[in-house]
Design a protein around this motif. Structure first.
Motif, PDB file in Angstrom:
ATOM      1  N   GLU A 172       0.830  -1.207   0.000  1.00 44.17           N
ATOM      2  CA  GLU A 172       0.000   0.000   0.000  1.00 44.17           C
ATOM      3  C   GLU A 172       0.866   1.258   0.000  1.00 44.17           C
ATOM      4  N   GLU A 173       1.933   1.251   0.782  1.00 36.39           N
ATOM      5  CA  GLU A 173       2.825   2.415   0.838  1.00 36.39           C
ATOM      6  C   GLU A 173       3.541   2.624  -0.507  1.00 36.39           C
ATOM      7  N   ILE A 174       3.932   1.525  -1.141  1.00 31.26           N
ATOM      8  CA  ILE A 174       4.571   1.623  -2.455  1.00 31.26           C
ATOM      9  C   ILE A 174       3.590   2.176  -3.480  1.00 31.26           C
ATOM     10  N   ASP A 175       2.354   1.682  -3.444  1.00 31.75           N
ATOM     11  CA  ASP A 175       1.334   2.148  -4.387  1.00 31.75           C
ATOM     12  C   ASP A 175       1.021   3.632  -4.196  1.00 31.75           C
ATOM     13  N   GLN A 176       0.992   4.070  -2.947  1.00 32.31           N
ATOM     14  CA  GLN A 176       0.695   5.478  -2.670  1.00 32.31           C
ATOM     15  C   GLN A 176       1.786   6.399  -3.212  1.00 32.31           C
ATOM     16  N   LEU A 177       3.041   6.024  -2.993  1.00 33.46           N
ATOM     17  CA  LEU A 177       4.144   6.840  -3.483  1.00 33.46           C
ATOM     18  C   LEU A 177       4.216   6.782  -5.009  1.00 33.46           C
ATOM     19  N   HIS A 178       3.910   5.637  -5.571  1.00 31.35           N
ATOM     20  CA  HIS A 178       3.891   5.485  -7.028  1.00 31.35           C
ATOM     21  C   HIS A 178       2.831   6.409  -7.644  1.00 31.35           C
ATOM     22  N   ALA A 179       1.663   6.458  -7.019  1.00 31.75           N
ATOM     23  CA  ALA A 179       0.589   7.325  -7.510  1.00 31.75           C
ATOM     24  C   ALA A 179       0.995   8.797  -7.420  1.00 31.75           C
ATOM     25  N   LEU A 180       1.678   9.158  -6.337  1.00 28.18           N
ATOM     26  CA  LEU A 180       2.151  10.534  -6.178  1.00 28.18           C
ATOM     27  C   LEU A 180       3.192  10.864  -7.240  1.00 28.18           C
ATOM     28  N   TYR A 181       4.076   9.900  -7.526  1.00 31.97           N
ATOM     29  CA  TYR A 181       5.100  10.112  -8.554  1.00 31.97           C
ATOM     30  C   TYR A 181       4.457  10.358  -9.920  1.00 31.97           C
ATOM     31  N   LEU A 182       3.447   9.552 -10.258  1.00 30.23           N
ATOM     32  CA  LEU A 182       2.748   9.730 -11.533  1.00 30.23           C
ATOM     33  C   LEU A 182       2.096  11.105 -11.608  1.00 30.23           C
ATOM     34  N   GLN A 183       1.545  11.533 -10.492  1.00 29.12           N
ATOM     35  CA  GLN A 183       0.899  12.845 -10.428  1.00 29.12           C
ATOM     36  C   GLN A 183       1.914  13.957 -10.675  1.00 29.12           C
ATOM     37  N   LYS A 184       3.081  13.872 -10.044  1.00 25.41           N
ATOM     38  CA  LYS A 184       4.121  14.890 -10.204  1.00 25.41           C
ATOM     39  C   LYS A 184       4.721  14.862 -11.612  1.00 25.41           C
ATOM     40  N   LEU A 185       4.863  13.673 -12.179  1.00 18.80           N
ATOM     41  CA  LEU A 185       5.386  13.547 -13.537  1.00 18.80           C
ATOM     42  C   LEU A 185       4.425  14.192 -14.532  1.00 18.80           C
ATOM     43  N   LYS A 186       3.155  13.909 -14.378  1.00 19.81           N
ATOM     44  CA  LYS A 186       2.158  14.489 -15.273  1.00 19.81           C
ATOM     45  C   LYS A 186       2.116  16.004 -15.132  1.00 19.81           C
ATOM     46  N   LYS A 187       2.238  16.495 -13.909  1.00 15.28           N
ATOM     47  CA  LYS A 187       2.243  17.938 -13.666  1.00 15.28           C
ATOM     48  C   LYS A 187       3.446  18.590 -14.331  1.00 15.28           C
ATOM     49  N   LEU A 188       4.610  17.941 -14.220  1.00 17.46           N
ATOM     50  CA  LEU A 188       5.828  18.463 -14.843  1.00 17.46           C
ATOM     51  C   LEU A 188       5.642  18.567 -16.352  1.00 17.46           C
ATOM     52  N   PHE A 189       5.068  17.528 -16.944  1.00 13.45           N
ATOM     53  CA  PHE A 189       4.841  17.522 -18.388  1.00 13.45           C
ATOM     54  C   PHE A 189       3.867  18.640 -18.789  1.00 13.45           C
ATOM     55  N   GLU A 190       2.771  18.768 -18.074  1.00 16.27           N
ATOM     56  CA  GLU A 190       1.749  19.762 -18.419  1.00 16.27           C
ATOM     57  C   GLU A 190       2.276  21.188 -18.290  1.00 16.27           C
ATOM     58  N   GLU A 191       3.127  21.422 -17.304  1.00 19.08           N
ATOM     59  CA  GLU A 191       3.647  22.773 -17.078  1.00 19.08           C
ATOM     60  C   GLU A 191       4.630  23.211 -18.160  1.00 19.08           C
ATOM     61  N   HIS A 192       5.259  22.247 -18.828  1.00 16.37           N
ATOM     62  CA  HIS A 192       6.325  22.596 -19.777  1.00 16.37           C
ATOM     63  C   HIS A 192       6.025  22.232 -21.227  1.00 16.37           C
ATOM     64  N   LYS A 193       4.957  21.499 -21.499  1.00 15.96           N
ATOM     65  CA  LYS A 193       4.714  21.004 -22.855  1.00 15.96           C
ATOM     66  C   LYS A 193       4.527  22.123 -23.873  1.00 15.96           C
ATOM     67  N   SER A 194       3.921  23.229 -23.472  1.00 17.75           N
ATOM     68  CA  SER A 194       3.689  24.327 -24.419  1.00 17.75           C
ATOM     69  C   SER A 194       5.002  24.971 -24.865  1.00 17.75           C
ATOM     70  N   ASN A 195       6.043  24.854 -24.039  1.00 21.14           N
ATOM     71  CA  ASN A 195       7.347  25.445 -24.386  1.00 21.14           C
ATOM     72  C   ASN A 195       8.073  24.652 -25.467  1.00 21.14           C
ATOM     73  N   TYR A 196       7.654  23.395 -25.672  1.00 29.10           N
ATOM     74  CA  TYR A 196       8.398  22.525 -26.572  1.00 29.10           C
ATOM     75  C   TYR A 196       7.529  21.904 -27.666  1.00 29.10           C
ATOM     76  N   GLY A 197       6.503  22.648 -28.054  1.00 24.91           N
ATOM     77  CA  GLY A 197       5.719  22.282 -29.230  1.00 24.91           C
ATOM     78  C   GLY A 197       4.701  21.180 -29.061  1.00 24.91           C
ATOM     79  N   ILE A 198       4.344  20.843 -27.830  1.00 19.34           N
ATOM     80  CA  ILE A 198       3.317  19.820 -27.611  1.00 19.34           C
ATOM     81  C   ILE A 198       1.952  20.500 -27.603  1.00 19.34           C
TER      82      ILE A 198
END
Length: 308
Positions: free
Chosen positions: A273-299
């Motif tokens: 459960e602890e691994i799954d929770q941190l994994h879900a948080l990581y996915l959330q942060k990764l997606k946020k990173l992508f969304e914040e920067h995608k417009s700068n690089y032609g996405i």
């Protein structure tokens, strides 16, 4: 690229055995036996190799850029999840295995790029990749890097692995990550802060033969990947003097964006459960990173990451 260099090194070793220099091959085999554990013990980096002028031209060819979004305190150890794999993994190599701007942007941190253990069984080639700062992707190796008591170590793991290279089509945003949780467990066991890294442009360097899931080609590629441990994407790009066909990657800019760290408290025996929770948080942060920067690089604004 790694395969071609590895084949050359293996061929050279065979020439030594079959030629009049077999005794050198025997001496090297003895050295290989003695030195077998080094790739799992931090490797043997050489600043001279990392600083070769050819790597400067390599980075400028695309060109490759490293973008910092947050400070990384060198008193901690970090596990950097690199996405996507692409065909060449040019962003990971150019930024973490050469004398790149990394040391100026993140002073006090030493990056270690983890790659498949099988590469370290190749004579002579293993010496080169270790000198560039590459180490084994085994659990033992990751533990050795992250177990540095004084901090300042950064394990760089291409999370999608070889399987993800089969999705490396221009415009593809599909990441193989939903079932990959081993890196999360390692971060918890060592209290290493997690850092998502997204390399924009990584999938634009080559055109790959159409291999949708379920197709005969994809089935063959996936079976070979399970047998050999590495994938065989069928790709092409440009030639030396023409742009219509060849194996030289296209000159497409690569922007490797290093996100903010996710603090991780050490837990020697994390539950599922602890691994799954941190994994879900990581996915959330990764997606946020992508969304914040995608417009700068032609996405395009309507495109988002797809997790598989």
């Amino acid at each position: 690229f790694l395969s071609l260099v590895a084949e050359f090194c293996c061929g050279f070793f065979v020439i030594l055995i079959l030629g009049n220099f077999w005794f050198l091959a025997v001496l090297y085999l003895l050295w290989l036996y003695v030195d077998w554990g080094t790739p799992c013990a931090g490797g043997r980096r050489c600043q001279w190799v990392r600083g070769w002028t050819v790597w400067k031209y390599f980075r400028e060819y695309f060109p490759i850029h490293l973008i910092k979004t947050s400070e990384l305190n060198p008193n901690h150890n970090y596990l950097l999840g690199f996405h996507p794999h692409g065909v060449l993994v040019a962003g990971a190599f150019g930024n973490f295995c050469t004398d790149s701007p990394f040391k100026n942007l993140f002073p006090g941190l030493t990056p270690y790029l983890h790659i498949m253990p099988l590469w370290f069984g190749c004579p002579f080639f293993r010496e080169y990749i270790m000198s560039a700062g590459m180490v084994s992707a085994s659990k033992e190796s990751v533990s050795h890097v992250l177990n540095n008591k004084g901090g300042g170590h950064a394990s760089v793991i291409v999370i999608g692995g070889a399987e993800e290279s089969l999705n490396a089509h221009p415009g593809s945003l599909t990441l193989n990550i939903l079932k990959r949780k081993g890196f999360i467990k390692m971060a918890l066991k060592h209290g290493a802060h997690l850092v998502p890294v997204f390399s924009f442009g990584e999938n634009e360097l080559f055109k790959q033969v159409a291999n949708p899931k379920g197709s005969w080609l994809r089935n063959v590629q996936e079976k070979l990947q399970k047998i050999m441990g590495f994938a065989l994407p069928l790709f092409h790009a440009r030639g030396v003097f023409q742009y219509s066909f060849g194996l030289i990657p296209y000159r497409q800019p690569i922007h490797t964006v290093v996100g903010s760290p996710i603090p991780v408290k050490q837990n020697l025996n994390p539950t599922t459960e602890e691994i799954d929770q941190l994994h879900a948080l990581y996915l959330q942060k990764l997606k946020k990173l992508f969304e914040e920067h995608k417009s700068n690089y032609g996405i395009p604004a309507h495109k988002s990451l797809i997790f598989e």
